[in-house]
Design an enzyme around this catalytic site. Structure first.
Site, PDB file in Angstrom:
ATOM      1  N   ASP A 102      -4.793  27.842 -26.498  1.00 14.26           N
ATOM      2  CA  ASP A 102      -6.001  27.898 -27.182  1.00 14.26           C
ATOM      3  C   ASP A 102      -6.894  27.653 -25.814  1.00 14.26           C
ATOM      4  O   ASP A 102      -6.253  27.541 -24.809  1.00 14.26           O
ATOM      5  CB  ASP A 102      -6.289  26.534 -27.892  1.00 14.26           C
ATOM      6  CG  ASP A 102      -7.509  26.267 -28.335  1.00 14.26           C
ATOM      7  OD1 ASP A 102      -8.377  27.472 -28.911  1.00 14.26           O
ATOM      8  OD2 ASP A 102      -8.188  25.238 -28.334  1.00 14.26           O
ATOM      9  N   ASP A 104     -10.788  26.388 -25.596  1.00 14.41           N
ATOM     10  CA  ASP A 104     -11.680  25.402 -25.508  1.00 14.41           C
ATOM     11  C   ASP A 104     -10.707  24.094 -25.591  1.00 14.41           C
ATOM     12  O   ASP A 104     -10.193  23.908 -26.896  1.00 14.41           O
ATOM     13  CB  ASP A 104     -12.859  25.485 -26.405  1.00 14.41           C
ATOM     14  CG  ASP A 104     -13.642  24.155 -26.544  1.00 14.41           C
ATOM     15  OD1 ASP A 104     -13.769  23.235 -25.423  1.00 14.41           O
ATOM     16  OD2 ASP A 104     -14.508  24.076 -27.474  1.00 14.41           O
TER      17      ASP A 104
HETATM   18  P1  B16 Z   1     -17.682  31.734 -29.441  1.00 13.33           P
HETATM   19  P2  B16 Z   1     -11.236  27.684 -29.214  1.00 13.33           P
HETATM   20  C1  B16 Z   1     -13.578  27.603 -29.970  1.00 13.33           C
HETATM   21  O1  B16 Z   1     -12.935  27.692 -29.103  1.00 13.33           O
HETATM   22  C2  B16 Z   1     -14.594  26.332 -29.780  1.00 13.33           C
HETATM   23  O2  B16 Z   1     -13.792  25.297 -29.923  1.00 13.33           O
HETATM   24  C3  B16 Z   1     -15.522  26.573 -31.029  1.00 13.33           C
HETATM   25  O3  B16 Z   1     -16.549  25.345 -30.988  1.00 13.33           O
HETATM   26  C4  B16 Z   1     -16.497  27.828 -30.996  1.00 13.33           C
HETATM   27  O4  B16 Z   1     -17.361  27.857 -32.073  1.00 13.33           O
HETATM   28  C5  B16 Z   1     -15.369  28.892 -30.868  1.00 13.33           C
HETATM   29  O5  B16 Z   1     -14.566  28.973 -30.082  1.00 13.33           O
HETATM   30  C6  B16 Z   1     -16.033  30.275 -30.842  1.00 13.33           C
HETATM   31  O6  B16 Z   1     -16.533  30.474 -29.890  1.00 13.33           O
HETATM   32  O7  B16 Z   1     -19.218  31.310 -29.897  1.00 13.33           O
HETATM   33  O8  B16 Z   1     -17.652  31.938 -27.955  1.00 13.33           O
HETATM   34  O9  B16 Z   1     -17.072  33.117 -29.645  1.00 13.33           O
HETATM   35  O10 B16 Z   1     -10.886  26.252 -29.104  1.00 13.33           O
HETATM   36  O11 B16 Z   1     -10.543  28.430 -30.395  1.00 13.33           O
HETATM   37  O12 B16 Z   1     -10.569  28.431 -27.722  1.00 13.33           O
HETATM   38 MG    MG Z   2     -10.013  24.492 -28.934  1.00 12.55          MG
END
Ligand code: B16
Ligand code: MG
Length: 311
Positions: A102, A104
C-alpha cells in the site's frame, strides 16, 4: 444399488473443486487446493481425444499425457503443452514471489497532506473535520472519503458539487506533494526494497491513490516496483480485492505467492479477499485481522515476510 447422479456430483466437486479444473471456452486449466488431510488425488480426463492423467499431492501437481499427440493446458497462470507420453510437474509449495505495498502509511505518510487538503474544504464549507474523522479515510478513494465527511456532517451535496470539490481537493493535495522527497520514505522501506531485489522477490504497489506513480517518482523509488495497480481503472476499490489482484497479475505472479502490506482495515480486508497473506502496520489504527501485525514499517524485514509463507 448405486446413485449415479450422486457419484457424478462427488466426482465434479473433487475435480472442479479441489483440483480446480476449468474448461473456459476450450481452454483447460487447473488450480489445485487439496484439503490438508489429503495425501494424494489422482484421476484421468478424456479431453478432445486425448487422455490426461492428473496426480496431486500437498506439494506437487503432475500432469501426464497417456494418449493423444498434444494437449495445451494451464497450471494456475502458467500455460504449457504436453506432447505424446510427456509428463510435467509443478511445485505447490507456497513461496514468496512478490510483496504488494500500500502507499499511504506503508511507503510514505501522506495522510497529513490528505488531511490538510480536506480540512481546507471543510473550513470553506463550514463542515466539521478532525484527526479522528481523517482516520476513517485511510485507504479509501477520494470520492468515498468525501462521502464519509458529508455523512459525518449530515450534509447532502449535488453530484456536481462533489466532483468539483474532488478536483479542487486534489489540486490542493498535489501542491503539497511538491516538497516530497527521499526523506519522506517511511523507516525500513528502502532497505526492504533493496533486500527484496537481492532475493529476486518482486515489489508492486496496490494503492487507492490515483497520484501513486507521481508519488513514487518524487520519493525516487519507482525503479524498485515492477508494477503499479491503476486505481483509476480497477472495478472496485478497497476493501474489495481488485487492486491487489491487479498488482499480482501485472507482476506475472500467482496471487497465493504474494504478501500484501497495509495500514488500513479496508486494505487488510482487500488482501484477505484476494487470498493473500497480510501484514498490518498499526501506526494509526489496530489491525486485528492481519496475519502479521507490526507497530512500524521499521519492523518489516524480508525474513518476516518470507516466513509468512511457511504455515
Ligand atoms: P488520491 P493508500 C489512500 O492511499 C489514502 O490513504 C486515502 O486517504 C486517499 O483518499 C486515497 O489514497 C486516494 O488518494 O486522492 O491521491 O487518489 O493508503 O491506498 O495508498
Ligand atoms: Mg494506506
Amino acid at each position: 444399488g448405486i446413485h449415479t447422479a450422486c457419484m457424478a456430483g462427488s466426482w465434479m466437486s473433487v475435480v472442479y473443486g479441489f483440483a480446480g479444473f476449468e474448461d473456459y471456452g476450450g481452454e483447460y486449466s487447473f488450480n489445485p487446493h487439496l484439503p490438508k488431510e489429503w495425501k494424494k488425488l489422482s484421476f484421468s480426463l478424456a479431453i478432445r481425444g486425448a487422455l490426461l492423467d492428473v496426480t496431486l499431492s500437498q506439494n506437487e501437481a503432475v500432469y501426464s499425457l497417456k494418449e493423444g499427440s498434444e494437449l495445451e493446458l494451464s497450471h494456475r497462470n502458467e500455460k504449457f503443452v504436453l506432447k505424446a507420453g510427456e509428463k510435467k510437474s509443478f511445485s505447490l509449495k507456497k513461496k514468496l514471489a512478490a510483496v504488494l505495498f500500500d502507499l499511504d502509511g506503508v511507503v510514505t505518510n501522506t495522510a497529513p497532506l490528505h488531511f490538510a487538503a480536506w480540512k481546507k474544504m471543510a473550513d470553506e464549507e463550514g463542515l466539521r473535520f478532525d484527526e479522528d474523522m481523517n482516520k476513517k479515510l485511510l485507504g479509501i478513494s477520494r470520492e468515498a472519503s468525501l462521502e464519509v465527511i458529508l455523512k459525518e456532517n449530515g450534509a447532502e451535496w449535488s453530484a456536481e458539487k462533489k466532483s468539483a470539490w474532488c478536483v479542487k481537493k486534489n489540486e490542493i493535495y498535489k501542491k503539497s506533494l511538491e516538497t516530497l522527497g527521499e526523506k519522506d520514505i517511511l523507516p525500513g522501506i528502502k532497505k526492504l526494497l533493496e533486500d527484496l531485489k537481492a532475493h529476486g522477490i518482486k515489489a508492486a504497489l496496490a494503492s487507492s491513490s490515483k497520484n501513486a506513480p507521481m508519488i513514487l517518482e518524487r520519493l525516487g523509488i519507482s525503479e524498485y516496483f515492477c508494477a503499479i495497480a491503476d486505481a483509476a481503472k480497477v472495478q472496485k476499490a478497497k476493501p474489495e480485492p481488485d487492486l491487489f489482484l491487479e498488482a499480482a497479475e501485472k507482476c506475472g505472479v500467482w496471487y497465493a505467492d504474494c504478501v500484501g502490506v497495509e495500514d488500513a482495515e479496508s486494505g487488510v480486508s482487500a488482501i484477505k479477499k484476494a487470498g493473500m497473506k497480510s501484514v498490518g502496520i498499526e501506526t494509526t489504527v489496530t489491525l486485528p485481522n492481519a496475519d502479521l501485525r507490526l507497530s512500524s514499517t521499521a519492523e518489516l524485514t524480508y525474513e518476516k515476510l518470507a516466513s509468512l509463507m511457511e504455515d
